[in-house]
Design a protein around this motif. Structure first.
Motif, PDB file in Angstrom:
ATOM      1  N   LEU A   1       4.400   5.110  -5.297  1.00  0.00           N
ATOM      2  CA  LEU A   1       3.430   5.057  -6.380  1.00  0.00           C
ATOM      3  C   LEU A   1       2.768   3.683  -6.444  1.00  0.00           C
ATOM      4  O   LEU A   1       3.430   2.657  -6.539  1.00  0.00           O
ATOM      5  CB  LEU A   1       4.120   5.369  -7.707  1.00  0.00           C
TER       6      LEU A   1
ATOM      7  N   ASN B   1      -5.247   2.183  -0.034  1.00  0.00           N
ATOM      8  CA  ASN B   1      -4.228   3.207   0.128  1.00  0.00           C
ATOM      9  C   ASN B   1      -4.757   4.372   0.946  1.00  0.00           C
ATOM     10  O   ASN B   1      -5.933   4.442   1.302  1.00  0.00           O
ATOM     11  CB  ASN B   1      -3.737   3.683  -1.240  1.00  0.00           C
TER      12      ASN B   1
ATOM     13  N   TYR C   1      -2.404  12.917 -10.340  1.00  0.00           N
ATOM     14  CA  TYR C   1      -3.368  12.018 -10.970  1.00  0.00           C
ATOM     15  C   TYR C   1      -3.824  12.584 -12.308  1.00  0.00           C
ATOM     16  O   TYR C   1      -3.965  11.860 -13.289  1.00  0.00           O
ATOM     17  CB  TYR C   1      -4.568  11.826 -10.043  1.00  0.00           C
TER      18      TYR C   1
ATOM     19  N   THR D   1      -0.633   7.934  -2.597  1.00  0.00           N
ATOM     20  CA  THR D   1      -0.719   6.518  -2.959  1.00  0.00           C
ATOM     21  C   THR D   1      -0.037   5.615  -1.941  1.00  0.00           C
ATOM     22  O   THR D   1       0.163   4.432  -2.197  1.00  0.00           O
ATOM     23  CB  THR D   1      -0.092   6.279  -4.343  1.00  0.00           C
TER      24      THR D   1
ATOM     25  N   LEU E   1      -3.784   2.758  -8.604  1.00  0.00           N
ATOM     26  CA  LEU E   1      -4.507   4.008  -8.390  1.00  0.00           C
ATOM     27  C   LEU E   1      -4.111   5.055  -9.415  1.00  0.00           C
ATOM     28  O   LEU E   1      -4.957   5.709 -10.014  1.00  0.00           O
ATOM     29  CB  LEU E   1      -4.239   4.539  -6.979  1.00  0.00           C
TER      30      LEU E   1
END
Length: 291
Positions: free
Chosen positions: A158, A114, A71, A106, A162
């Protein structure tokens, strides 16, 4: 009153010019620039800097042990990263490069949303993220993970809502000093503060370093519900008072929804990386939301 309205300066990301071809924006070779200190951070994407001899981190919450995706990756050894932040998370060694990394899961969770949201809201056990400080030797260039089997699996999981398309954070700019959020003041019993002063220093939303976290009406912070009981190092020192002393190190994102129904409950809220004020390498997740 003065202590409760303590001002803290937040740092907001300054992005490099976006690459119009988003498919080519998520490149493993950007890791070389990150490790070289050409810029402060990589935000989003699916290419983590990993040591050549380490395994890809996996989720400890979902049944499939999905590979985590990066992230945020911040270089702590470059002056592109604010000194105030680097002083709170000091580089491990003066040689080479030290990174601060946040990985999240994710994969789809059992509730709407999620796996990461399930875990950080206290609805699922395990651990659906990894926050760490890791050191790379001076001649290391990280693992270019595009050839790893886990990379393909991570890309399939993915969720772009998010983790955003990879962007370069060139540096961070100091913004207007912030007072604690209105919900924090309410919890502290501070209800007679100067509204004009508050409006002039209200915490900003979105990704930021330091500053004051934006809270909703409900919190999942260390020691609440299924979250870990404060700082394990403080608990081992038999210091219960300091076990609750966390600062908002990074506000990962905010999504305050005023009138969301039950189906939106697990997918709205604000998330943070919290740091123990006595043990700089103890990090915990925090989440707050409204309904």
């Amino acid at each position: 009153m003065t202590g409760q309205l303590e001002l803290i300066t937040p740092y907001l990301p300054v992005y490099s010019e976006p690459i119009h071809d988003t498919q080519n924006n998520d490149k493993p070779n950007l890791l070389a620039g990150l490790l070289a200190g050409d810029f402060s951070a990589l935000y989003g994407g699916s290419h983590p800097a990993l040591k050549a001899d380490e395994k890809w981190p996996r989720c400890e919450t979902c049944a499939n042990r999905t590979p985590l995706v990066p992230y945020l990756q911040i270089n702590l050894s470059t002056e592109c990263t604010p000194a105030e932040f680097r002083n709170l998370v000091p580089p491990l060694r003066p040689d080479g490069v030290t990174l601060f990394q946040v990985f999240v899961c994710t994969a789809y969770g059992e509730n709407p949303g999620n796996c990461f949201e399930d875990w950080i809201s206290g609805a699922a056990e395990g651990k659906a993220w990894l926050v760490r400080v890791v050191h790379f030797d001076g001649d290391a260039d990280g693992l270019l993970a595009s050839e790893a089997a886990e990379f393909q699996e991570a890309q399939r999981s993915l969720v772009t809502e998010l983790v955003p398309t990879q962007r370069i954070v060139a540096t961070w700019t100091p913004e207007n000093p912030e007072v604690p959020h209105r919900e924090t003041l309410f919890q502290l019993g501070c209800t007679d503060y100067d509204e004009e002063f508050y409006d002039a220093h209200e915490p900003v939303s979105g990704l930021k370093l330091l500053g004051h976290a934006i809270l909703g009406m409900v919190e999942n912070l260390p020691g609440d519900g299924d979250q870990e009981e404060g700082c394990s190092s403080c608990n081992a020192d038999h210091s219960p008072d300091s076990a609750w002393s966390f600062r908002c190190l990074v506000q990962l994102g905010t999504d305050v929804v005023d009138d969301c129904d039950e189906s939106e409950f697990m997918t709205s809220g604000n998330t943070y990386v919290l740091q123990c004020t006595r043990h700089p390498y103890v990090f915990q997740g925090g989440r707050s939301f409204s309904w």
